[in-house]
Motif scaffolding. Structure first.
Motif, PDB file in Angstrom:
ATOM      1  N   HIS A   7       0.823  -1.205   0.000  1.00  0.00           N
ATOM      2  CA  HIS A   7       0.000   0.000   0.000  1.00  0.00           C
ATOM      3  C   HIS A   7       0.864   1.265   0.000  1.00  0.00           C
ATOM      4  O   HIS A   7       0.359   2.350  -0.257  1.00  0.00           O
ATOM      5  N   ARG A   8       2.167   1.144   0.278  1.00  0.00           N
ATOM      6  CA  ARG A   8       3.054   2.307   0.272  1.00  0.00           C
ATOM      7  C   ARG A   8       4.426   1.886  -0.272  1.00  0.00           C
ATOM      8  O   ARG A   8       5.308   1.489   0.482  1.00  0.00           O
ATOM      9  N   VAL A   9       4.563   1.967  -1.591  1.00  0.00           N
ATOM     10  CA  VAL A   9       5.828   1.641  -2.254  1.00  0.00           C
ATOM     11  C   VAL A   9       6.571   2.944  -2.515  1.00  0.00           C
ATOM     12  O   VAL A   9       6.071   3.832  -3.203  1.00  0.00           O
ATOM     13  N   ALA A  10       7.783   3.073  -1.955  1.00  0.00           N
ATOM     14  CA  ALA A  10       8.513   4.338  -1.991  1.00  0.00           C
ATOM     15  C   ALA A  10       9.701   4.330  -2.941  1.00  0.00           C
ATOM     16  O   ALA A  10      10.315   5.375  -3.156  1.00  0.00           O
ATOM     17  N   GLY A  11      10.059   3.189  -3.518  1.00  0.00           N
ATOM     18  CA  GLY A  11      11.214   3.163  -4.406  1.00  0.00           C
ATOM     19  C   GLY A  11      11.277   1.883  -5.205  1.00  0.00           C
ATOM     20  O   GLY A  11      10.752   0.840  -4.799  1.00  0.00           O
ATOM     21  N   LEU A  12      11.920   1.959  -6.382  1.00  0.00           N
ATOM     22  CA  LEU A  12      12.061   0.817  -7.286  1.00  0.00           C
ATOM     23  C   LEU A  12      13.409   0.925  -7.977  1.00  0.00           C
ATOM     24  O   LEU A  12      13.814   2.017  -8.390  1.00  0.00           O
ATOM     25  N   SER A  13      14.117  -0.192  -8.116  1.00  0.00           N
ATOM     26  CA  SER A  13      15.393  -0.172  -8.833  1.00  0.00           C
ATOM     27  C   SER A  13      15.619  -1.481  -9.570  1.00  0.00           C
ATOM     28  O   SER A  13      15.064  -2.530  -9.216  1.00  0.00           O
ATOM     29  N   PHE A  14      16.441  -1.381 -10.632  1.00  0.00           N
ATOM     30  CA  PHE A  14      16.908  -2.536 -11.397  1.00  0.00           C
ATOM     31  C   PHE A  14      18.431  -2.465 -11.407  1.00  0.00           C
ATOM     32  O   PHE A  14      19.000  -1.399 -11.691  1.00  0.00           O
ATOM     33  N   ALA A  15      19.099  -3.568 -11.125  1.00  0.00           N
ATOM     34  CA  ALA A  15      20.562  -3.536 -11.051  1.00  0.00           C
ATOM     35  C   ALA A  15      21.165  -4.832 -11.567  1.00  0.00           C
ATOM     36  O   ALA A  15      20.604  -5.918 -11.382  1.00  0.00           O
ATOM     37  N   MET A  16      22.328  -4.690 -12.201  1.00  0.00           N
ATOM     38  CA  MET A  16      23.159  -5.837 -12.562  1.00  0.00           C
ATOM     39  C   MET A  16      24.228  -5.965 -11.478  1.00  0.00           C
ATOM     40  O   MET A  16      24.808  -4.962 -11.055  1.00  0.00           O
TER      41      MET A  16
END
Length: 289
Positions: free
Chosen positions: A196-205
């Motif tokens: 209900h509270r997503v504050a960040g998203l990342s994709f990394a190798m």
């Protein structure tokens, strides 16, 4: 009479139809609250590593279902330097220099759908099959008793479509697992994630010279970290001999057409956010979560 009662139901039905929960909601890219604004590259350079990353907005991906172009990450993953774990990627939200966005409410959705491709992957000087990327979600902390900060970090793995081609990869929230300092938090699966509270998203190798993989550099003495286990996300306890990326690392280009939260069974390319078939066969409009 009966006709009058049916006429009276008309406005109620229209309000119900307009208030239906969306079949999908845009999280990143076309249709989301900020598009690609605020997404930035990150790498191990500030910690003494040798990896480098740069991000730019590229032309729209064919069939990517949106206007405004795609997000392009040019990465160079190199082991060595002062870090045991080499990493580079792109992120949005918590941890970036941009003003923190309002958390997104993704409750009620099954997981994420990511339209992406990985091209030009060369590790150890040779073309390599696309390796999985680490996907990280930051959410409000729901378990203060075992909290390591104000937010929880949940991670899974994304295996891009083969052959340098565009495709949609689906990541169920239940396939994410809570991590801290490069190690798993036991018995903490995505079923308990505070979506209900997503504050960040990342994709990394990631390239771990100590034969572990994680979405962030493990702290000294950290235990086993998650290891890629397929395109739908998951974890295994150890890496088989010879698996993973060659020790020297290499370069790659990772592109994202969009990121959407989807309900179970929904094809976000074939319908609009209300679940109606898209006239063009591709969803052209988005709805911010």
């Amino acid at each position: 009479g009966a006709l009058g009662r049916m006429s009276a139901l008309g406005p109620l039905l229209r309000r119900w139809w307009a208030a239906r929960p969306p079949a999908w909601a845009a999280v990143g890219g076309p249709g989301s609250a900020r598009g690609w604004e605020g997404w930035e590259a990150f790498d191990d350079g500030p910690l003494g590593g040798l990896s480098r990353a740069a991000v730019a907005q590229g032309p729209g991906a064919g069939g990517a279902g949106g206007r405004g172009g795609c997000l392009r990450l040019d990465g160079e993953l190199r082991s060595g330097g002062k870090v045991g774990v080499a990493f580079c990627g792109v992120r949005f939200g918590e941890g970036t220099a941009a003003p923190a966005p309002d958390p997104q409410d993704l409750s009620g959705f099954w997981g994420l759908a990511v339209r992406c491709r990985l091209s030009g992957a060369r590790f150890g000087g040779k073309a390599a099959a696309p390796p999985p990327l680490v996907v990280s979600l930051r959410t409000d902390c729901l378990t203060p008793a075992v909290a390591q900060g104000p937010q929880d970090l949940w991670q899974s793995f994304l295996a891009c479509p083969p052959g340098d081609s565009w495709g949609v990869v689906r990541l169920p929230f239940e396939g994410f697992q809570r991590t801290w300092g490069g190690r798993l938090v036991e018995e903490e699966s995505g079923a308990g994630m505070g979506t209900h509270r997503v504050a960040g998203l990342s994709f990394a190798m990631v390239l771990d010279g100590r034969e572990t993989a994680a979405g962030r550099p493990p702290e000294p003495g950290a235990g086993a970290a998650p290891v890629p286990a397929g395109s739908r996300g998951g974890h295994v306890s150890s890496r088989e001999p010879g698996e993973g990326l060659p020790g020297r690392g290499g370069g790659f280009v990772f592109e994202v057409g969009w990121v959407r939260a989807v309900r179970e069974g929904v094809d976000p390319e074939a319908c609009d956010e209300h679940g109606e078939p898209s006239p063009s066969g591709r969803a052209e409009a988005g709805r911010a979560a």
